[in-house]
Design a protein around this motif. Structure first.
Motif, PDB file in Angstrom:
ATOM      1  N   THR A 188      -6.119  -3.553  11.967  1.00 38.66           N
ATOM      2  CA  THR A 188      -5.114  -2.510  11.747  1.00 38.66           C
ATOM      3  C   THR A 188      -5.010  -2.138  10.275  1.00 38.66           C
ATOM      4  OG1 THR A 188      -3.382  -4.158  11.453  1.00 38.66           O
ATOM      5  CG2 THR A 188      -3.755  -3.340  13.689  1.00 38.66           C
ATOM      6  N   HIS A 189      -5.601  -2.964   9.441  1.00 34.19           N
ATOM      7  CA  HIS A 189      -5.600  -2.695   7.998  1.00 34.19           C
ATOM      8  C   HIS A 189      -6.750  -3.470   7.357  1.00 34.19           C
ATOM      9  CE1 HIS A 189      -2.340  -6.159   7.683  1.00 34.19           C
ATOM     10  NE2 HIS A 189      -3.350  -6.464   8.447  1.00 34.19           N
ATOM     11  N   THR A 190      -7.013  -3.203   6.076  1.00 34.36           N
ATOM     12  CA  THR A 190      -8.095  -3.932   5.414  1.00 34.36           C
ATOM     13  C   THR A 190      -7.598  -5.253   4.822  1.00 34.36           C
ATOM     14  OG1 THR A 190      -7.690  -2.428   3.556  1.00 34.36           O
ATOM     15  CG2 THR A 190      -9.664  -2.017   4.871  1.00 34.36           C
ATOM     16  N   SER A 191      -6.301  -5.541   4.990  1.00 30.26           N
ATOM     17  CA  SER A 191      -5.751  -6.780   4.409  1.00 30.26           C
ATOM     18  C   SER A 191      -6.418  -8.069   4.906  1.00 30.26           C
ATOM     19  CB  SER A 191      -4.240  -6.841   4.635  1.00 30.26           C
ATOM     20  OG  SER A 191      -3.620  -5.714   4.044  1.00 30.26           O
ATOM     21  N   PRO A 192      -6.949  -8.125   6.148  1.00 24.91           N
ATOM     22  CA  PRO A 192      -7.630  -9.366   6.537  1.00 24.91           C
ATOM     23  C   PRO A 192      -8.758  -9.761   5.581  1.00 24.91           C
ATOM     24  CG  PRO A 192      -7.915  -7.638   8.229  1.00 24.91           C
ATOM     25  CD  PRO A 192      -6.820  -7.220   7.308  1.00 24.91           C
ATOM     26  N   VAL A 193      -9.318  -8.800   4.871  1.00 27.24           N
ATOM     27  CA  VAL A 193     -10.372  -9.143   3.897  1.00 27.24           C
ATOM     28  C   VAL A 193      -9.802 -10.056   2.806  1.00 27.24           C
ATOM     29  CG1 VAL A 193     -12.132  -8.237   2.326  1.00 27.24           C
ATOM     30  CG2 VAL A 193     -11.543  -6.969   4.388  1.00 27.24           C
ATOM     31  N   GLN A 194      -8.500  -9.916   2.522  1.00 22.96           N
ATOM     32  CA  GLN A 194      -7.857 -10.832   1.561  1.00 22.96           C
ATOM     33  C   GLN A 194      -8.020 -12.272   2.016  1.00 22.96           C
ATOM     34  OE1 GLN A 194      -3.775 -10.251   0.424  1.00 22.96           O
ATOM     35  NE2 GLN A 194      -3.861  -8.027   0.669  1.00 22.96           N
ATOM     36  N   ALA A 195      -7.604 -12.510   3.274  1.00 27.55           N
ATOM     37  CA  ALA A 195      -7.630 -13.879   3.800  1.00 27.55           C
ATOM     38  C   ALA A 195      -9.059 -14.404   3.893  1.00 27.55           C
ATOM     39  CB  ALA A 195      -6.963 -13.920   5.177  1.00 27.55           C
ATOM     40  N   PHE A 197      -7.801   0.772  12.340  1.00 35.98           N
ATOM     41  CA  PHE A 197      -7.473   1.409  13.625  1.00 35.98           C
ATOM     42  C   PHE A 197      -6.034   1.088  14.028  1.00 35.98           C
ATOM     43  CE2 PHE A 197     -11.797   0.098  13.136  1.00 35.98           C
ATOM     44  CZ  PHE A 197     -12.552   1.188  13.542  1.00 35.98           C
ATOM     45  N   ARG A 198      -5.359   2.089  14.564  1.00 38.26           N
ATOM     46  CA  ARG A 198      -4.006   1.837  15.078  1.00 38.26           C
ATOM     47  C   ARG A 198      -3.760   2.670  16.309  1.00 38.26           C
ATOM     48  NH1 ARG A 198      -0.287   1.245   9.664  1.00 38.26           N
ATOM     49  NH2 ARG A 198      -1.789  -0.130   8.645  1.00 38.26           N
ATOM     50  N   ARG A 199      -2.889   2.148  17.162  1.00 40.66           N
ATOM     51  CA  ARG A 199      -2.624   2.890  18.382  1.00 40.66           C
ATOM     52  C   ARG A 199      -1.613   3.989  18.089  1.00 40.66           C
ATOM     53  NH1 ARG A 199       0.371   0.701  23.324  1.00 40.66           N
ATOM     54  NH2 ARG A 199       1.678   2.374  22.541  1.00 40.66           N
ATOM     55  N   MET A 248      -9.042   5.279   6.913  1.00 43.08           N
ATOM     56  CA  MET A 248      -9.683   4.379   5.948  1.00 43.08           C
ATOM     57  C   MET A 248      -8.686   3.835   4.939  1.00 43.08           C
ATOM     58  SD  MET A 248     -13.344   5.936   4.981  1.00 43.08           S
ATOM     59  CE  MET A 248     -13.914   4.351   4.352  1.00 43.08           C
ATOM     60  N   GLN A 249      -8.881   2.590   4.619  1.00 43.19           N
ATOM     61  CA  GLN A 249      -8.066   1.990   3.555  1.00 43.19           C
ATOM     62  C   GLN A 249      -8.977   1.368   2.505  1.00 43.19           C
ATOM     63  OE1 GLN A 249      -5.456  -0.900   5.428  1.00 43.19           O
ATOM     64  NE2 GLN A 249      -3.834   0.634   5.644  1.00 43.19           N
ATOM     65  N   ILE A 250      -8.375   1.139   1.352  1.00 46.38           N
ATOM     66  CA  ILE A 250      -9.081   0.391   0.319  1.00 46.38           C
ATOM     67  C   ILE A 250      -8.141  -0.718  -0.119  1.00 46.38           C
ATOM     68  CG2 ILE A 250     -10.204   0.483  -1.933  1.00 46.38           C
ATOM     69  CD1 ILE A 250     -10.229   3.659  -1.302  1.00 46.38           C
ATOM     70  N   GLU A 251      -8.562  -1.936   0.154  1.00 50.95           N
ATOM     71  CA  GLU A 251      -7.737  -3.093  -0.159  1.00 50.95           C
ATOM     72  C   GLU A 251      -8.098  -3.594  -1.551  1.00 50.95           C
ATOM     73  OE1 GLU A 251      -5.753  -3.944   2.279  1.00 50.95           O
ATOM     74  OE2 GLU A 251      -4.793  -5.718   1.423  1.00 50.95           O
ATOM     75  N   GLY A 252      -7.130  -4.099  -2.282  1.00 53.05           N
ATOM     76  CA  GLY A 252      -7.416  -4.728  -3.565  1.00 53.05           C
ATOM     77  C   GLY A 252      -6.791  -6.108  -3.594  1.00 53.05           C
ATOM     78  N   PHE A 281       2.994 -10.116   3.742  1.00 54.31           N
ATOM     79  CA  PHE A 281       1.986 -10.874   2.985  1.00 54.31           C
ATOM     80  C   PHE A 281       2.154 -10.782   1.484  1.00 54.31           C
ATOM     81  CE2 PHE A 281       0.084  -6.665   3.220  1.00 54.31           C
ATOM     82  CZ  PHE A 281       0.337  -6.281   4.546  1.00 54.31           C
ATOM     83  N   THR A 282       3.187 -10.059   1.030  1.00 57.06           N
ATOM     84  CA  THR A 282       3.454 -10.000  -0.406  1.00 57.06           C
ATOM     85  C   THR A 282       4.933 -10.266  -0.670  1.00 57.06           C
ATOM     86  OG1 THR A 282       3.555  -7.597  -0.121  1.00 57.06           O
ATOM     87  CG2 THR A 282       1.587  -8.478  -1.188  1.00 57.06           C
ATOM     88  N   GLU A 283       5.212 -10.864  -1.831  1.00 62.63           N
ATOM     89  CA  GLU A 283       6.596 -11.119  -2.217  1.00 62.63           C
ATOM     90  C   GLU A 283       6.664 -11.233  -3.734  1.00 62.63           C
ATOM     91  OE1 GLU A 283       9.308 -11.010  -0.397  1.00 62.63           O
ATOM     92  OE2 GLU A 283      10.468 -11.408  -2.209  1.00 62.63           O
ATOM     93  N   PHE A 317      -2.107 -10.556  -7.043  1.00 66.14           N
ATOM     94  CA  PHE A 317      -1.504  -9.326  -6.537  1.00 66.14           C
ATOM     95  C   PHE A 317      -2.464  -8.654  -5.568  1.00 66.14           C
ATOM     96  CE2 PHE A 317      -3.387  -7.600 -10.603  1.00 66.14           C
ATOM     97  CZ  PHE A 317      -4.208  -6.608 -10.060  1.00 66.14           C
ATOM     98  N   ALA A 318      -1.896  -7.798  -4.736  1.00 65.12           N
ATOM     99  CA  ALA A 318      -2.712  -7.095  -3.747  1.00 65.12           C
ATOM    100  C   ALA A 318      -2.171  -5.687  -3.587  1.00 65.12           C
ATOM    101  CB  ALA A 318      -2.664  -7.826  -2.408  1.00 65.12           C
ATOM    102  N   PHE A 319      -3.042  -4.819  -3.125  1.00 66.62           N
ATOM    103  CA  PHE A 319      -2.591  -3.455  -2.826  1.00 66.62           C
ATOM    104  C   PHE A 319      -3.450  -2.876  -1.716  1.00 66.62           C
ATOM    105  CE2 PHE A 319      -5.510  -3.359  -6.432  1.00 66.62           C
ATOM    106  CZ  PHE A 319      -6.461  -2.442  -6.031  1.00 66.62           C
ATOM    107  N   GLY A 320      -2.873  -1.907  -1.021  1.00 67.20           N
ATOM    108  CA  GLY A 320      -3.623  -1.236   0.046  1.00 67.20           C
ATOM    109  C   GLY A 320      -3.460   0.266  -0.091  1.00 67.20           C
ATOM    110  N   ILE A 321      -4.587   0.955  -0.280  1.00 68.00           N
ATOM    111  CA  ILE A 321      -4.556   2.402  -0.503  1.00 68.00           C
ATOM    112  C   ILE A 321      -5.043   3.103   0.766  1.00 68.00           C
ATOM    113  CG2 ILE A 321      -5.391   4.269  -1.989  1.00 68.00           C
ATOM    114  CD1 ILE A 321      -6.435   2.036  -3.903  1.00 68.00           C
TER     115      ILE A 321
HETATM  116  N1  DAH Z   1      -1.866  -3.543   4.785  1.00 68.98           N
HETATM  117  C1  DAH Z   1      -0.752  -2.642   4.516  1.00 68.98           C
HETATM  118  C2  DAH Z   1      -0.706  -1.570   5.564  1.00 68.98           C
HETATM  119  O1  DAH Z   1      -1.712  -1.253   6.135  1.00 68.98           O
HETATM  120  C3  DAH Z   1      -0.895  -2.033   3.154  1.00 68.98           C
HETATM  121  C4  DAH Z   1      -0.694  -3.036   2.062  1.00 68.98           C
HETATM  122  C5  DAH Z   1       0.540  -3.243   1.537  1.00 68.98           C
HETATM  123  C6  DAH Z   1      -1.751  -3.764   1.599  1.00 68.98           C
HETATM  124  C7  DAH Z   1       0.766  -4.164   0.548  1.00 68.98           C
HETATM  125  C8  DAH Z   1      -1.554  -4.689   0.593  1.00 68.98           C
HETATM  126  C9  DAH Z   1      -0.280  -4.884   0.078  1.00 68.98           C
HETATM  127  O2  DAH Z   1      -2.535  -5.415   0.094  1.00 68.98           O
HETATM  128  O3  DAH Z   1      -0.097  -5.805  -0.923  1.00 68.98           O
HETATM  129  O4  DAH Z   1       0.311  -1.012   5.781  1.00 68.98           O
END
Ligand code: DAH
Length: 345
Positions: A169-176, A196-198, A210-214, A253-255, A307-311
């Motif tokens: 559902t997001h690229t965040s699993p690549v973090q783990a 992918f999302r329903r 598409m997302q770009i995870e950092g 997953f962030t705080e 830190f992490a981000f999702g674009i």
């Molecule tokens: N995975 C989140 C989403 O799809 C976006 C996201 C938010 C990614 C915060 C991150 C993050 O890495 O730190 O909605």
């Protein structure tokens, strides 16, 4: 008989001369020299002649046959040369004609956004990591502090393949996955890809996007590092005058978690239709990696932080190029795609 023979010869020679192509020539050959032709007939009729006449006539028939054959070969050579000449002319290429223009393709606007972002992060020492589109529930949710039954899962309802596998559902699993693989080592990655999302498709939603995870993990990684990084991103994508602002938000997953806005590239912040009169446009979610996420992946959350981000790639492309409907990215309509023709390369 001699008379007959002479006449035949004249006829044959006239027809040979008149044959205008190899096929006609061959017809003449068959008609006069063939097994059923008149010359053969004459030869067969020689038996009826007297023994004195026979050698004379035989010689005469042979002369006629040789003469006709020789003419036939001469004519064949001429017609063959003519045929080759005609073919050459037909196949000849005028190298002075102007060439046909080949329409050159161009990169898809989403590819372009992804590559621009990749370039920026690679220049800051990041590596590009790849994940899988079919993902385990564990990496998509659990390892990101979203245990089974967690209410935040509802926001990302998706396509399950089995109980434990789904389209991510997001690229965040690549973090783990990356943290697990790096076994406590520092990390600096970005990871673009499909998610992918329903969701029901409309102008701003797509069931695939598409997302770009950092992700950055190491000693002394602070919120200010995140802010500086995202500031560089905003300036690279939307212009050097852009500012960012962080608003508190929530991600499991962030705080702390933040929502990141960029000052409007259209009005510069004074308010317009693009920024809905606020002067700011939301572009991504981010935060400091939750200690639980670090610990689950084998990192000591007392020693390292991250830190992490999702674009959202589509969102960036829509803002940057003024696209009003997300579906334009997926319909392969050349009227849309050709507008991104090598303007920046
Ligand atoms: N995975 C989140 C989403 O799809 C976006 C996201 C938010 C990614 C915060 C991150 C993050 O890495 O730190 O909605």
């Amino acid at each position: 008989m001699e008379q007959q023979l002479k006449q035949l010869e004249q006829e044959a020679l006239a027809k040979l001369a008149a044959a205008s192509n190899l096929k006609e020539l061959n017809d003449v050959r068959v008609a006069y020299l063939g097994k059923k032709g008149p010359i053969t007939d004459l030869l067969k009729g020689m038996g009826k002649l007297s023994p004195e006449e026979r050698p004379k006539m035989g010689a005469l028939v042979n002369t006629v046959r040789e003469n006709v054959t020789a003419q036939l070969e001469a004519r064949a050579a001429v017609l063959e040369a003519q045929a080759i000449q005609e073919q050459l002319e037909k196949e000849s290429i005028d190298v002075t004609l102007p060439g046909r223009k080949i329409r050159q393709g161009n990169r898809h606007p989403l590819t372009r956004v992804v590559e621009e972002i990749e370039d920026l992060f690679v220049s800051m020492g990041y590596q590009i990591a790849e994940g899988t589109e079919v993902e385990k529930d564990y990496y998509n949710f659990e390892a990101l502090n979203l245990p089974k039954g967690h209410p935040a899962r509802d926001m990302q309802d998706t396509f399950y393949i089995t109980e434990e596998t789904l389209l991510r559902t997001h690229t965040s699993p690549v973090q783990a996955r990356t943290m697990e693989a790096k076994k406590g080592e520092p990390i600096r990655i970005i990871s673009p890809g499909k998610v992918f999302r329903r969701d029901n498709d409309d102008a701003t939603h797509s069931h695939q996007f598409m997302q770009i995870e950092g992700l950055v993990v190491g000693e002394n990684i602070r919120m200010s590092d995140l802010k500086g990084t995202l500031d560089a991103l905003a300036k690279k994508m939307f212009g050097a005058e852009r500012e960012i602002r962080l608003r508190p938000s929530f991600f499991p997953f962030t705080e702390p978690s933040v929502e990141v806005d960029v000052s409007c590239h259209k009005c510069g912040g004074s308010g317009c239709n693009v920024c809905k009169q606020t002067g700011w446009i939301e572009i991504l979610g981010a935060g400091m990696v939750h200690p639980n996420v670090l610990e689950m992946a084998g990192y000591d959350s007392k020693k390292v932080s991250g830190f992490a981000f999702g674009i959202g790639a589509e969102r960036i492309a829509m803002l940057k190029y003024g696209v009003d409907d997300i579906r334009h990215f997926y319909t392969n309509d050349n009227r849309f795609l050709s507008q991104f023709h090598r303007t920046e390369e």
